[in-house]
Design a protein around this motif. Sequence first.
Motif, PDB file in Angstrom:
ATOM      1  N   PRO A   1      -9.724  -5.269  15.391  1.00 16.72           N
ATOM      2  CA  PRO A   1      -9.280  -4.801  14.075  1.00 16.72           C
ATOM      3  C   PRO A   1      -9.330  -5.902  13.017  1.00 16.72           C
ATOM      4  O   PRO A   1      -9.288  -7.097  13.332  1.00 16.72           O
ATOM      5  CB  PRO A   1      -7.840  -4.347  14.337  1.00 16.72           C
ATOM      6  CG  PRO A   1      -7.771  -4.086  15.807  1.00 16.72           C
ATOM      7  CD  PRO A   1      -8.693  -5.087  16.420  1.00 16.72           C
ATOM      8  N   ALA A   2      -9.400  -5.494  11.772  1.00 16.03           N
ATOM      9  CA  ALA A   2      -9.545  -6.429  10.656  1.00 16.03           C
ATOM     10  C   ALA A   2      -8.423  -7.457  10.601  1.00 16.03           C
ATOM     11  O   ALA A   2      -8.651  -8.628  10.276  1.00 16.03           O
ATOM     12  CB  ALA A   2      -9.600  -5.644   9.335  1.00 16.03           C
ATOM     13  N   ALA A   3      -7.188  -7.049  10.915  1.00 14.45           N
ATOM     14  CA  ALA A   3      -6.035  -7.923  10.695  1.00 14.45           C
ATOM     15  C   ALA A   3      -6.037  -9.163  11.578  1.00 14.45           C
ATOM     16  O   ALA A   3      -5.426 -10.173  11.224  1.00 14.45           O
ATOM     17  CB  ALA A   3      -4.731  -7.149  10.897  1.00 14.45           C
TER      18      ALA A   3
ATOM     19  N   VAL B   1      -7.135   2.016   3.269  1.00 15.20           N
ATOM     20  CA  VAL B   1      -6.820   1.268   2.051  1.00 15.20           C
ATOM     21  C   VAL B   1      -6.709  -0.222   2.369  1.00 15.20           C
ATOM     22  O   VAL B   1      -7.166  -1.073   1.590  1.00 15.20           O
ATOM     23  CB  VAL B   1      -5.503   1.776   1.421  1.00 15.20           C
ATOM     24  CG1 VAL B   1      -5.231   1.067   0.105  1.00 15.20           C
ATOM     25  CG2 VAL B   1      -5.559   3.289   1.217  1.00 15.20           C
ATOM     26  N   TYR B   2      -6.130  -0.548   3.502  1.00 20.06           N
ATOM     27  CA  TYR B   2      -5.969  -1.947   3.901  1.00 20.06           C
ATOM     28  C   TYR B   2      -7.321  -2.656   3.944  1.00 20.06           C
ATOM     29  O   TYR B   2      -7.472  -3.774   3.443  1.00 20.06           O
ATOM     30  CB  TYR B   2      -5.283  -2.010   5.266  1.00 20.06           C
ATOM     31  CG  TYR B   2      -5.180  -3.411   5.833  1.00 20.06           C
ATOM     32  CD1 TYR B   2      -4.129  -4.245   5.486  1.00 20.06           C
ATOM     33  CD2 TYR B   2      -6.146  -3.898   6.710  1.00 20.06           C
ATOM     34  CE1 TYR B   2      -4.030  -5.534   5.992  1.00 20.06           C
ATOM     35  CE2 TYR B   2      -6.065  -5.190   7.221  1.00 20.06           C
ATOM     36  CZ  TYR B   2      -5.006  -5.997   6.861  1.00 20.06           C
ATOM     37  OH  TYR B   2      -4.934  -7.276   7.354  1.00 20.06           O
ATOM     38  N   VAL B   3      -8.303  -2.015   4.531  1.00 18.45           N
ATOM     39  CA  VAL B   3      -9.636  -2.611   4.637  1.00 18.45           C
ATOM     40  C   VAL B   3     -10.247  -2.816   3.252  1.00 18.45           C
ATOM     41  O   VAL B   3     -10.830  -3.867   2.957  1.00 18.45           O
ATOM     42  CB  VAL B   3     -10.546  -1.731   5.516  1.00 18.45           C
ATOM     43  CG1 VAL B   3     -12.007  -2.157   5.383  1.00 18.45           C
ATOM     44  CG2 VAL B   3     -10.107  -1.800   6.967  1.00 18.45           C
ATOM     45  N   GLU B   4     -10.094  -1.817   2.396  1.00 19.73           N
ATOM     46  CA  GLU B   4     -10.650  -1.919   1.045  1.00 19.73           C
ATOM     47  C   GLU B   4     -10.044  -3.093   0.280  1.00 19.73           C
ATOM     48  O   GLU B   4     -10.729  -3.782  -0.475  1.00 19.73           O
ATOM     49  CB  GLU B   4     -10.398  -0.612   0.280  1.00 19.73           C
ATOM     50  CG  GLU B   4     -11.186   0.576   0.816  1.00 19.73           C
ATOM     51  CD  GLU B   4     -10.693   1.890   0.229  1.00 19.73           C
ATOM     52  OE1 GLU B   4      -9.716   1.870  -0.553  1.00 19.73           O
ATOM     53  OE2 GLU B   4     -11.276   2.945   0.558  1.00 19.73           O
ATOM     54  N   GLN B   5      -8.765  -3.361   0.513  1.00 20.05           N
ATOM     55  CA  GLN B   5      -8.063  -4.381  -0.263  1.00 20.05           C
ATOM     56  C   GLN B   5      -8.087  -5.772   0.370  1.00 20.05           C
ATOM     57  O   GLN B   5      -8.021  -6.770  -0.336  1.00 20.05           O
ATOM     58  CB  GLN B   5      -6.606  -3.954  -0.466  1.00 20.05           C
ATOM     59  CG  GLN B   5      -6.438  -2.734  -1.358  1.00 20.05           C
ATOM     60  CD  GLN B   5      -4.983  -2.420  -1.623  1.00 20.05           C
ATOM     61  OE1 GLN B   5      -4.075  -3.134  -1.174  1.00 20.05           O
ATOM     62  NE2 GLN B   5      -4.725  -1.342  -2.353  1.00 20.05           N
ATOM     63  N   HIS B   6      -8.193  -5.842   1.697  1.00 22.13           N
ATOM     64  CA  HIS B   6      -7.913  -7.119   2.350  1.00 22.13           C
ATOM     65  C   HIS B   6      -8.984  -7.614   3.322  1.00 22.13           C
ATOM     66  O   HIS B   6      -8.781  -8.676   3.924  1.00 22.13           O
ATOM     67  CB  HIS B   6      -6.574  -7.038   3.098  1.00 22.13           C
ATOM     68  CG  HIS B   6      -5.407  -6.752   2.205  1.00 22.13           C
ATOM     69  ND1 HIS B   6      -4.929  -7.670   1.290  1.00 22.13           N
ATOM     70  CD2 HIS B   6      -4.638  -5.631   2.073  1.00 22.13           C
ATOM     71  CE1 HIS B   6      -3.900  -7.129   0.649  1.00 22.13           C
ATOM     72  NE2 HIS B   6      -3.709  -5.905   1.097  1.00 22.13           N
ATOM     73  N   PHE B   7     -10.088  -6.894   3.466  1.00 22.86           N
ATOM     74  CA  PHE B   7     -11.092  -7.376   4.411  1.00 22.86           C
ATOM     75  C   PHE B   7     -12.441  -7.514   3.730  1.00 22.86           C
ATOM     76  O   PHE B   7     -13.078  -6.512   3.393  1.00 22.86           O
ATOM     77  CB  PHE B   7     -11.222  -6.447   5.620  1.00 22.86           C
ATOM     78  CG  PHE B   7     -12.102  -7.026   6.697  1.00 22.86           C
ATOM     79  CD1 PHE B   7     -11.627  -8.034   7.522  1.00 22.86           C
ATOM     80  CD2 PHE B   7     -13.404  -6.582   6.870  1.00 22.86           C
ATOM     81  CE1 PHE B   7     -12.430  -8.588   8.507  1.00 22.86           C
ATOM     82  CE2 PHE B   7     -14.212  -7.131   7.847  1.00 22.86           C
ATOM     83  CZ  PHE B   7     -13.728  -8.144   8.669  1.00 22.86           C
TER      84      PHE B   7
ATOM     85  N   ILE C   1       0.843  -1.203   0.000  1.00 27.58           N
ATOM     86  CA  ILE C   1       0.000   0.000   0.000  1.00 27.58           C
ATOM     87  C   ILE C   1       0.878   1.252   0.000  1.00 27.58           C
ATOM     88  O   ILE C   1       0.637   2.209  -0.743  1.00 27.58           O
ATOM     89  CB  ILE C   1      -0.941  -0.012   1.223  1.00 27.58           C
ATOM     90  CG1 ILE C   1      -1.985  -1.124   1.071  1.00 27.58           C
ATOM     91  CG2 ILE C   1      -1.624   1.348   1.405  1.00 27.58           C
ATOM     92  CD1 ILE C   1      -2.788  -1.398   2.329  1.00 27.58           C
ATOM     93  N   ILE C   2       1.923   1.231   0.828  1.00 26.73           N
ATOM     94  CA  ILE C   2       2.832   2.378   0.923  1.00 26.73           C
ATOM     95  C   ILE C   2       3.577   2.585  -0.397  1.00 26.73           C
ATOM     96  O   ILE C   2       3.716   3.724  -0.878  1.00 26.73           O
ATOM     97  CB  ILE C   2       3.830   2.171   2.078  1.00 26.73           C
ATOM     98  CG1 ILE C   2       3.106   2.250   3.426  1.00 26.73           C
ATOM     99  CG2 ILE C   2       4.946   3.211   2.024  1.00 26.73           C
ATOM    100  CD1 ILE C   2       3.968   1.830   4.607  1.00 26.73           C
ATOM    101  N   GLN C   3       4.039   1.508  -0.980  1.00 25.46           N
ATOM    102  CA  GLN C   3       4.768   1.624  -2.246  1.00 25.46           C
ATOM    103  C   GLN C   3       3.869   2.159  -3.359  1.00 25.46           C
ATOM    104  O   GLN C   3       4.314   2.956  -4.191  1.00 25.46           O
ATOM    105  CB  GLN C   3       5.366   0.272  -2.627  1.00 25.46           C
ATOM    106  CG  GLN C   3       6.532  -0.139  -1.747  1.00 25.46           C
ATOM    107  CD  GLN C   3       7.044  -1.534  -2.043  1.00 25.46           C
ATOM    108  OE1 GLN C   3       6.296  -2.404  -2.497  1.00 25.46           O
ATOM    109  NE2 GLN C   3       8.324  -1.775  -1.785  1.00 25.46           N
TER     110      GLN C   3
ATOM    111  N   PRO D   1      -6.832  -0.711  11.709  1.00 23.01           N
ATOM    112  CA  PRO D   1      -7.368  -1.961  11.151  1.00 23.01           C
ATOM    113  C   PRO D   1      -6.301  -3.000  10.831  1.00 23.01           C
ATOM    114  O   PRO D   1      -6.590  -4.197  10.840  1.00 23.01           O
ATOM    115  CB  PRO D   1      -8.079  -1.494   9.872  1.00 23.01           C
ATOM    116  CG  PRO D   1      -8.418  -0.066  10.120  1.00 23.01           C
ATOM    117  CD  PRO D   1      -7.288   0.472  10.947  1.00 23.01           C
ATOM    118  N   GLN D   2      -5.079  -2.572  10.540  1.00 23.54           N
ATOM    119  CA  GLN D   2      -4.010  -3.502  10.168  1.00 23.54           C
ATOM    120  C   GLN D   2      -3.249  -4.050  11.381  1.00 23.54           C
ATOM    121  O   GLN D   2      -2.213  -4.704  11.231  1.00 23.54           O
ATOM    122  CB  GLN D   2      -3.033  -2.843   9.191  1.00 23.54           C
ATOM    123  CG  GLN D   2      -2.292  -1.620   9.711  1.00 23.54           C
ATOM    124  CD  GLN D   2      -3.030  -0.318   9.474  1.00 23.54           C
ATOM    125  OE1 GLN D   2      -4.249  -0.267   9.489  1.00 23.54           O
ATOM    126  NE2 GLN D   2      -2.285   0.756   9.250  1.00 23.54           N
ATOM    127  N   THR D   3      -3.773  -3.827  12.579  1.00 23.79           N
ATOM    128  CA  THR D   3      -3.147  -4.304  13.815  1.00 23.79           C
ATOM    129  C   THR D   3      -3.666  -5.687  14.180  1.00 23.79           C
ATOM    130  O   THR D   3      -4.876  -5.914  14.209  1.00 23.79           O
ATOM    131  CB  THR D   3      -3.438  -3.331  14.973  1.00 23.79           C
ATOM    132  OG1 THR D   3      -2.957  -2.028  14.631  1.00 23.79           O
ATOM    133  CG2 THR D   3      -2.770  -3.796  16.250  1.00 23.79           C
TER     134      THR D   3
END
Length: 641
Positions: A450-452, A327-333, A50-52, A433-435
């Motif tokens: 959190p989602a992770a 963004v993490y939630v949109e892509q991975h949850f 996501i950062i890249q 969410p990524q925790t």
Amino acid sequence: AMDTSADPGDDFYEYVNGEWLETTEIPADKTNYGSFTALADEAEQQVREIIQDASATDAAPGSAEQKIGDLYNSWMDQEAIEARGLEPAQADLDRIAGLSSHEEIAAAMGDPALGAPAPYAGYVDIDSKQTDRYVFYITQSGLGLPDRDYYLNDDQRFQDIRAAYVDYIEQVFTMAGMEGGAEKAQAILELETAMAENSWERAKRRDRSLTYNLMTLDELKDYAPGFDWDATFEAAGLSDQDEFVVRENDAIQKLSATFADTPVETWKDYLTFHYIDGNANALPKQFDDANFAFYGKTLSGQPEQRERWKRGVSVVNGTIGEAVGKVYVEQHFPPEAKAQMEELVENLRIAFERRLDNGVEWMGAETKEEARAKLAAFTPKIAYPDEFETYDGLEVVEDDYYGNRRRAQVWGWNDMISKLGQPIDRGEWFMTPQTVNAYYSPNRNEIVFPAAILQAPFFDPNADPAVNYGGIGAVIGHEMGHGFDDQGRKSDGTGTLRDWWTEEDNERFEALAGSFGEQYAAYEPIEGYTLNPELTMGENIGDLGGMNLAYEAYKISLEGEEAPVLDGFSGDQRFFMAWGQVWQRLYRDEELINRIKTDPHSPSEFRVNGVVRNMDEWYAAFDVSEEDALYLPPEERVKIW
């Protein structure tokens, strides 16, 4: 992962994890490794991508993408950091060198731009006795080592750590081109030792009956007159506040006296060292390496520093984590996972109600009614917040990591204290969410997942229900149970700190908790270091209560049907096996000792064996008898929730 040659009744943790424990090595850049770490590594890689992506985007100034990309790039630009040397820190170091009075020292300690340590720390949270307002909490602080024991314990290990700490402090002064490092280092250790002597033990700091002491500013100044509260609060932007909650009250009083009795020159050296140490990763490599050599290798036993990109991910997560989390939630949850989790939570709530009705025989009707009201009022938060933080006003510059760090520090402080006087934000989250983690908030009466963490081995939408309930179900039950552990139970359904228990029920609870604590006091994870049941009591009760709730909820989910036998294991066996494998973990010795001294959670082996041996259902599932090492007579098995 299993060692089926082990007898589950002798060592259930070994039985479910033995092969994994035998064949797994802790990565060189970690102090411990297990299920949580493996998931965190996966989330770390996803966040890196996501950062890249953000870094490769021609982002608009001030946008989330711009801040994410530029913050990460500023961290990764080691050449720029090296080239600047101490120059970015020089103005602050000159300011510290020019301090000439205790009043000026106190003001420097309150300035969020310096981020300097002090005998106290502070934060804004909901007032535990007036839950419709925020208040500023004051708590003991100021130590460079993990705990007061590291200063006061005369075991050789702790003597060696203190000697290494003094060497490290001297090294910092030498690298900064400052004279007299050895004398300054010894004076700093003596100061911090005096502060440690005046600080509360961690177990005492858990006691919510002791850590709520509301004072007006005038009362605080009369109670702890040695510290210049006016100067520090003005610098911190708190001069308009008239009331504060003082947590460790007599510790703050004694630390204030220590502050007044310590010469200004010693405080200047203390601030100088901690300022450089606290910013070591934003300074030339020699400072960063020295910091890791002490805190990573010596203190925690970690052989190697983490790769630069991994540390960069941590920097971004810790600074603007919700921007990444969106963004993490949109892509991975997947949304359907949230719905399934909500069903799990509701089954846990029903299970708790049933246990209150039928399984909690020691509690009287009056207290049970209050418990039901608290249970009905609690709020689950699943996966991600409804609104994400936008970090408006935070300036991030691509080639200025030191400045980015400093500006983020000030932004975060001002964002926190801006809550004072405002309505309570019930949508706020304290993990991204990524925790890979979860928590219970007593003064909000809410659990947050959190989602992770909502992934295998904790949760899999396609998995056997026994595994989901033994994994994430028991973790949910654990967090719900924190509302009813030895400290969480002191708040009611609104989050208000008040005693809603009858005297008789309180006595029975304390007796049960005491018996449970005696079991944990006998556990010795590493020779010479036994568990502190007072420190770990809340988490141990959370584990046991969580498993009992999850087992009940699992039975509810079966709707009267018999669970199938899979791979030769019954549903009940798979339920307990899932719990055991969630906690598979290896520790380096230094890290394990650190955790025994500072962590309210018991080491993983005892989160498994210490819990299952108190559950009748486990004995039946694995045919455990009095010949087995973990066996407890029925009358000694503790049942609280």
